[in-house]
Design a protein around this motif. Sequence first.
Motif, PDB file in Angstrom:
ATOM      1  N   LEU A 117       0.806  -1.095  -0.177  1.00 32.54           N
ATOM      2  CA  LEU A 117       0.329   0.256  -0.028  1.00 32.54           C
ATOM      3  C   LEU A 117       0.568   1.066   0.041  1.00 32.54           C
ATOM      4  N   SER A 118       1.962   0.997   0.687  1.00 33.61           N
ATOM      5  CA  SER A 118       3.004   2.328   1.040  1.00 33.61           C
ATOM      6  C   SER A 118       4.168   2.624  -0.554  1.00 33.61           C
ATOM      7  N   GLY A 119       3.564   1.973  -1.244  1.00 27.44           N
ATOM      8  CA  GLY A 119       4.903   1.604  -1.939  1.00 27.44           C
ATOM      9  C   GLY A 119       6.002   1.647  -1.296  1.00 27.44           C
ATOM     10  N   ASN A 120       6.538   0.650  -0.800  1.00 23.77           N
ATOM     11  CA  ASN A 120       8.055   0.282  -0.232  1.00 23.77           C
ATOM     12  C   ASN A 120       8.321   1.534   0.558  1.00 23.77           C
ATOM     13  N   GLU A 121       8.117   2.444   1.259  1.00 26.30           N
ATOM     14  CA  GLU A 121       8.446   3.824   2.341  1.00 26.30           C
ATOM     15  C   GLU A 121       7.336   2.697   3.581  1.00 26.30           C
ATOM     16  N   LYS A 122       8.043   4.046   4.456  1.00 28.00           N
ATOM     17  CA  LYS A 122       8.203   3.338   5.717  1.00 28.00           C
ATOM     18  C   LYS A 122       6.993   3.544   6.490  1.00 28.00           C
ATOM     19  N   LEU A 138       3.325   5.373   5.709  1.00 26.27           N
ATOM     20  CA  LEU A 138       1.565   4.953   5.042  1.00 26.27           C
ATOM     21  C   LEU A 138       0.717   6.242   5.489  1.00 26.27           C
ATOM     22  N   ARG A 139       0.747   7.265   3.859  1.00 22.74           N
ATOM     23  CA  ARG A 139       0.206   8.616   4.539  1.00 22.74           C
ATOM     24  C   ARG A 139      -1.530   8.144   3.579  1.00 22.74           C
ATOM     25  N   ARG A 140      -2.404   9.192   3.846  1.00 16.64           N
ATOM     26  CA  ARG A 140      -3.304   9.083   3.523  1.00 16.64           C
ATOM     27  C   ARG A 140      -4.293   8.833   2.082  1.00 16.64           C
ATOM     28  N   GLU A 141      -3.193   9.467   1.917  1.00 15.19           N
ATOM     29  CA  GLU A 141      -3.608   9.351   0.008  1.00 15.19           C
ATOM     30  C   GLU A 141      -3.486   7.683   0.056  1.00 15.19           C
ATOM     31  N   HIS A 142      -1.990   7.603  -0.366  1.00 11.75           N
ATOM     32  CA  HIS A 142      -2.020   5.855  -0.399  1.00 11.75           C
ATOM     33  C   HIS A 142      -3.825   4.981   0.645  1.00 11.75           C
ATOM     34  N   LEU A 143      -4.106   5.248   1.038  1.00 13.29           N
ATOM     35  CA  LEU A 143      -4.970   4.693   1.196  1.00 13.29           C
ATOM     36  C   LEU A 143      -6.454   5.302   0.040  1.00 13.29           C
ATOM     37  N   LYS A 144      -6.220   6.328  -0.082  1.00 11.73           N
ATOM     38  CA  LYS A 144      -7.421   6.804  -0.482  1.00 11.73           C
ATOM     39  C   LYS A 144      -7.233   6.126  -2.441  1.00 11.73           C
ATOM     40  N   GLU A 198       0.067  13.014  10.640  1.00 16.31           N
ATOM     41  CA  GLU A 198       0.131  13.001   9.277  1.00 16.31           C
ATOM     42  C   GLU A 198       0.294  11.738   8.193  1.00 16.31           C
ATOM     43  N   GLU A 199       1.258  10.797   9.073  1.00 18.21           N
ATOM     44  CA  GLU A 199       1.265   8.769   8.533  1.00 18.21           C
ATOM     45  C   GLU A 199       1.611   8.388   9.599  1.00 18.21           C
ATOM     46  N   ILE A 200       0.981   6.660   9.643  1.00 16.74           N
ATOM     47  CA  ILE A 200       1.822   5.725  10.710  1.00 16.74           C
ATOM     48  C   ILE A 200       2.870   4.820   9.580  1.00 16.74           C
ATOM     49  N   GLY A 201       3.204   4.628  10.500  1.00 15.68           N
ATOM     50  CA  GLY A 201       3.667   3.495  10.468  1.00 15.68           C
ATOM     51  C   GLY A 201       3.057   2.140  10.483  1.00 15.68           C
ATOM     52  N   PHE A 202       4.273   1.035  10.901  1.00 15.32           N
ATOM     53  CA  PHE A 202       3.216  -0.066  10.180  1.00 15.32           C
ATOM     54  C   PHE A 202       2.682  -0.592  11.713  1.00 15.32           C
ATOM     55  N   GLU A 203       2.993  -0.159  12.765  1.00 15.55           N
ATOM     56  CA  GLU A 203       2.867  -0.447  13.854  1.00 15.55           C
ATOM     57  C   GLU A 203       1.562  -0.236  14.213  1.00 15.55           C
ATOM     58  N   GLU A 204       0.890   1.565  14.090  1.00 15.46           N
ATOM     59  CA  GLU A 204      -0.061   1.911  13.627  1.00 15.46           C
ATOM     60  C   GLU A 204      -0.434   1.259  13.353  1.00 15.46           C
ATOM     61  N   PHE A 205      -0.309   1.470  12.396  1.00 16.18           N
ATOM     62  CA  PHE A 205      -1.621   0.719  11.044  1.00 16.18           C
ATOM     63  C   PHE A 205      -2.351  -0.633  11.640  1.00 16.18           C
ATOM     64  N   LEU A 206      -0.905  -1.655  12.485  1.00 11.10           N
ATOM     65  CA  LEU A 206      -1.441  -2.901  13.039  1.00 11.10           C
ATOM     66  C   LEU A 206      -2.621  -3.075  14.428  1.00 11.10           C
ATOM     67  N   MET A 207      -1.745  -1.866  14.704  1.00 12.00           N
ATOM     68  CA  MET A 207      -3.244  -1.425  16.153  1.00 12.00           C
ATOM     69  C   MET A 207      -4.585  -0.748  15.752  1.00 12.00           C
ATOM     70  N   ARG A 218      -5.299 -11.135  -5.441  1.00 11.23           N
ATOM     71  CA  ARG A 218      -6.225  -9.885  -6.031  1.00 11.23           C
ATOM     72  C   ARG A 218      -5.805  -8.968  -6.502  1.00 11.23           C
ATOM     73  N   CYS A 219      -6.036  -8.362  -7.521  1.00  4.92           N
ATOM     74  CA  CYS A 219      -5.997  -8.017  -8.703  1.00  4.92           C
ATOM     75  C   CYS A 219      -5.661  -6.407  -8.092  1.00  4.92           C
ATOM     76  N   GLY A 220      -4.486  -5.151  -8.005  1.00  3.98           N
ATOM     77  CA  GLY A 220      -4.606  -4.055  -8.416  1.00  3.98           C
ATOM     78  C   GLY A 220      -4.564  -3.745  -6.779  1.00  3.98           C
ATOM     79  N   LYS A 221      -4.177  -2.800  -5.848  1.00  3.24           N
ATOM     80  CA  LYS A 221      -4.221  -2.742  -3.965  1.00  3.24           C
ATOM     81  C   LYS A 221      -5.676  -3.337  -3.624  1.00  3.24           C
TER      82      LYS A 221
END
Lengths: 703, 217
Positions: B36-41, B43-49, B82-91, B214-217
């Motif tokens: 989702l984050s394009g291999n960045e560390k 995640l931002r809102r745009e990624h999810l949108k 503004e952006e979250i890391g994997f830990e927050e995502f997991l929470m 699944r194809c696509g994000k």
Amino acid sequence: MMILVLLLCCISSVAPQESHHEHDGGHNATGISIVTFKWHHVETPYLIALWVLVSFLVKLLIEANHNVTNYIPESALLICFGFILGGMIWGADKVQTFKLTPTTFFFYLLPQIILDTGYSMPNKLFFTNLGAILIHAIIGTCWNAATLGLSLWGCHQGGAMGNIEIGLLQYLLYGSLMAAVDPVAVIAVFEQVHVNEVLFILVFGESLLNDGVTVVLFNVFDAFVSLGGGAIDAKEIVKGIVSFFVVAFGGSLLGTVFGLLISLLSRCTKNIQIIEPGFIFVLGYLAYLTAEMLSLSSILSIVFCGVCCQKYMNSNMDENSIQTVRYAMKVFANGSETIIFVFLGISAIDKTIWVWNTGFILLTLFFILIYRFIGVFILTWFLNRSRLVPISFVEQIIMGYGGLRGAVAYGLAVNLNETKIKEKNLMVCTTLIVVYFTVILQGVTMKPLVQWLNVKRAATVDLTLVEKVQNKVFEHMLVAIEDISGQIGDNYWRNKWRNFEEKWMSRLLLKPSARKKQDRLFNVFHQLNLQDAMEYVKEGEHRGSLEFIRNESAFVDFKKKFGEDYEEAMPDIMALNDPVSACRRDPVPSVSLEMHEQNMRGLREAEGINSHYLLDQHLYKSRKQHRYRFSRSHLDINQDENEVQEIFQRTMRSRLESFKSGKMGVAPPKTITKHTKREPQPKVQPSARFNRKHKSLLCCVYL
Amino acid sequence: MGATQTHSEYQYENMVGKTGFSTEQIKNLHMRFQQLSGNEKTLRREHLKNIPALANNPIKTEIIEAFFDKRNQLDNELGSYEEIGFEEFLMVMSHFRPLSIKTSEEERTAMRRQKVRFLFNMHDTDGDGKITLEEYRKAVEELLSESGTIGQEGARAIADAAMLEVASTNVPNMGPDDFYEGITFEHFEEILKDLEMESRMHVRFLDMNTANLRCGK
């Protein structure tokens, strides 16, 4: 009342005797006879009609005293009455002229019951629990059949039953016909108990779907018995298994096709609304017969027919047609059920079929109970490992105890071939005894058991608006989380199905107008109604037709609280226009408000506006729709007068709030002012605020 | 990925404890996070949108917001990232973890509370601890926005009615002087106490990586 019944029975027993005599009446060539007694002419239909009448009268008798039906389920009482009637006929005739023949049962009495269950099936609940239901239906029934047959055979070998000629295959055949839980009996007993909906749908769904298995097992073993033991080899067994899939899926598919056909038809029947209701009965019955013709599972076919066409029929058809269908189905289903149970009782009083073998009968009863419980426990243990809401131990007990056998087993038993199965009478007897045992004894003790074990009962409260909204939120949230996390779960499939269904099926099967009305939260909440409602109330108030009646027993004493304040507010309000004129009539609203029924009706007629009538009908529909309580004899029509009162109270209260805050300038939360500012209302500010809120809060009335 | 492997493994232990997921599930979710984050560390809102499947979801803004809401992490701060890391995502994901038979009674009630809290936070956008009429209206409007038939007017009416219902049940003797500020968390819990949440608020996190299926994000 009793005399009438007796009389009827005498007639019906005497009449057949008449038919044995020669009828010379009409053949005398001596002249014209003014009145002739042509019994032969009308014999068959007359007897049928008479028996239907008698059954209904019996039901009338039973329901005359509600206290009795609270303790003993109706079905048990019907059977007992059947005994009495059978005894009377036996006494008159010395021969049991009336009995429940398999043809009558399977072709004329059973289909409408099953159609009714399919049509009123709570689809969402059913499909959510489909996995559990299927496992119980398929594996459970096979388990029951196998264990019963083998155990009885074992006991036979052990000499517990004395000298009877039944081989292993015949035992298995017997096991297969006794294995199936009967839908008619389950409904009849569970209806009075009101267990929670999940438990109910599990037992009930199982009783419906196990027909697929029963049919296959019965036919397979029947064929084996005919072929004799030697001809069974792997090929036959494989054929048996394949036939299961064919029968079960074929039946369901056939039913679905018919269901879709009905839906398609209902889309085009706008001009023949008077016959609209007829389609489902005819096509449902055809689904049943077609499946029977192709030797597929007819019960599955008609169930799926009802399940599939529900939604589209209810959206497409006219209001009256929907009511007619629902009601007519209940009439037929109820009637059939009554007749079935009465005849089950009557069929017992027949000396020719009675063969008593203590061992066989007692062992059958014993094994049926034991293996049912064991089967349920094992299967539920498996299921609970993957279920979200596990089935508790108490519920499992009820599931086991609710494995009632009924008329289907009896019908199958009577269908046995006498030449191949010498002990047919013994089997028929035992089946009857098992049926009586389960329906009467288990039926009577079910309710106390449920109460004693404190099983969770059906929720009788409707979801509040907030809860409904939250439900929607949940659904969307889950789908979103699944999308984000890239998981494919239940919700993924459910969403996919929903999208597919909306895109393709609804377009095909729903009338264009119905599609527009389709909304998820409130099916009927379309703007047209809303606006009409607003206009209507405005009109009504303008004309002063909303009458307020003083009522002593009120919930809130408005007068005391707001009396003075209201008067102060009055001048402000007077300055505004029409909507307030009604208030002028009764400056201090009475303690509670009731819409005068007559006036409403009068108004309706006077205005003759279709949409208002529709609105009135639909007013409570959204709350209706979430009642899943399955009932054979009661349609879930909410005629709660309190509801009307509650809604009006609520509205009045809120209206007063708005008056209050409007007048005092006490900021209703600044949020509301923000809203009104946005509104394109070219009116004076305070009145605009009042109007806007007034309208929107009034809409609450019609929620 | 090699260098981060050991680092991630160390972190996984922590997270198993905090969130209750299994190591396998965490690994899969991590892969998804990276996808989702394009291999960045982070995640931002745009990624999810940008997730196409979410486009049709009426409450997607709320849900995306929920991921960035500080209140859904273990510490009770206000505001949002503004952006979250994997830990927050997991929470956030852990709120939707299914219960197993092994969870005890207290754990169940605690989890239920957590879920209700999550929902509450989703509605209470300004973080003042109450769901006001305005906030509720917004939620209902969004919910109904997908079906074009009920316009804003209708949605507002529904929201109003719902609030009224809540108000009348929670504050039964409310006079016209009282102004109903909003639903507090306790009220909210009370309202939803009868609602069956167990089967409604969980996503079955599979132990296999379905992201590639699944194809696509």
